[in-house]
Design an enzyme around this catalytic site. Structure first.
Site, PDB file in Angstrom:
ATOM      1  N   TYR A  50       0.835  -1.213   0.000  1.00 43.61           N
ATOM      2  CA  TYR A  50       0.000   0.000   0.000  1.00 43.61           C
ATOM      3  C   TYR A  50       0.870   1.264   0.000  1.00 43.61           C
ATOM      4  O   TYR A  50       0.355   2.364  -0.185  1.00 43.61           O
ATOM      5  CB  TYR A  50      -0.948   0.038   1.213  1.00 43.61           C
ATOM      6  N   HIS A 108       0.515 -11.527   2.415  1.00 43.71           N
ATOM      7  CA  HIS A 108      -0.548 -10.821   1.685  1.00 43.71           C
ATOM      8  C   HIS A 108      -1.335 -11.740   0.747  1.00 43.71           C
ATOM      9  O   HIS A 108      -2.566 -11.726   0.750  1.00 43.71           O
ATOM     10  CB  HIS A 108       0.074  -9.659   0.902  1.00 43.71           C
TER      11      HIS A 108
END
Ligand SMILES: NC(=O)c1ccc[n+]([C@@H]2O[C@H](COP(=O)([O-])OP(=O)(O)OC[C@H]3O[C@@H](n4cnc5c(N)ncnc54)[C@H](OP(=O)(O)O)[C@@H]3O)[C@@H](O)[C@H]2O)c1
Length: 278
Positions: A50, A108
């Site tokens: 991110y 992730h």
């Protein structure tokens, strides 16, 4: 307003709702995260990919809240699954956020074609033993991926963060988690651009409880026992999304919302057996 918490399988605990931080970045991102903390969120969900871990750390400091009151979560990217790289990824996250421990670190995506997620899991077990991380978990893992890392290490993830919203309610994976003692977290919990705000079971419940459709969806998440991570850059929406503990959906309302689920209800082609992110 205090958010209820769930105990995790490692003895720590997690708020029943958290704040999604993607794609909040820069000064606007810090402002949005700071306002989320002011609204009462105590879990910030970030990830190396991110590119906003510095903003997360800065928002924590600007909020003035004690470090131990806020659960900081991040995720190891697919390119860093080799054990030494996964350890370095966690150490970098600590440096970037400028904190001396993380509350929760996830893998992730499993990226099965790369075939190194087991090493990433071993790395997480190591950094937890070193005290760098309080809780460890995964994201987008199927039942087979979960069994693989549990068999390899004897350590069960505390959480598995999945795409979960009314159009894709993940009934099978929630049952797997229940059996293994894993807490579900929901990404895109509202359904993002496809949020089914106009669907009848949701509008009917919103009217019955005098709340918004988004509040109905997030309350449904809470009653499923999953931890939703809604993202909003809008302070008013941040507050109303968190304000879902003053009403209760009936079993019939929960079931009617779950029945909106469809086999093709994913937001994009995010099947973890085939979708990979580096
Ligand atoms: N593990 C993974 O692979 C993965 C993948 C995707 C996402 N995530 C995590 O999940 C978090 C949330 O996912 P998401 O952002 O994709 O989806 P989401 O939270 O379901 O939806 C966010 C969108 O809904 C809008 N919104 C928020 N509250 C609203 C309300 N009350 N009424 C109307 N619209 C509202 C937001 O707009 P405004 O900001 O303008 O309010 C934003 O456009 C991410 O931030 C990230 O932390 C994880």
């Amino acid at each position: 307003m205090t958010t209820p918490r769930h105990e995790l399988n490692d003895g720590t605990s997690i708020p029943a709702i958290g704040f999604g931080t993607y794609p909040l970045r820069g000064d606007d991102g810090i402002a949005a995260m700071t306002s989320a903390l002011e609204a009462g969120y105590r879990l910030l969900d970030s990830a190396v990919n991110y590119e906003n871990e510095a903003e997360v750390g800065e928002a924590l400091r600007r909020s003035g809240l004690p470090r131990e009151e806020v659960m900081l979560a991040t995720k190891i990217p697919g390119r860093d699954h080799a054990k030494d790289k996964a350890i370095a990824s966690v150490e970098n996250s600590l440096t970037t956020m400028a904190v001396d421990y993380l509350d929760l670190v996830l893998i992730h995506w499993p990226n099965p074609s790369v075939g190194l997620y087991r090493q990433a899991w071993e790395a997480l077990v190591d950094v937890r033993e070193r005290g760098l991380v309080r809780s460890i978990g995964v994201s987008n893992f199927t039942a087979a991926h979960l069994q693989d890392i549990i068999d390899a290490t004897g350590v069960t993830p505390a959480v598995n963060q999945l795409e979960l919203h009314p159009l894709f309610p993940q009934e099978q994976m929630r049952a797997v988690h229940e059996r293994l003692g894993i807490r579900t977290e929901s990404w895109s919990p509202l359904g993002k651009a496809s949020a089914p705000y106009e669907e009848e079971p949701i509008t009917r419940a919103a009217q019955a409880h005098d709340v918004t459709p988004a509040q109905v969806i997030l309350r449904w998440q809470v009653q499923l026992g999953s931890v939703p991570l809604p993202k909003s850059a809008t302070p008013e929406r941040q507050r109303s999304n968190l304000d879902v503990f003053g009403f209760e959906l009936s079993d019939a309302e929960v079931e009617a919302i779950t029945a909106l689920g469809r086999p093709d209800g994913r937001l994009f082609d995010g099947d973890p057996d085939t979708h990979e992110e580096m």
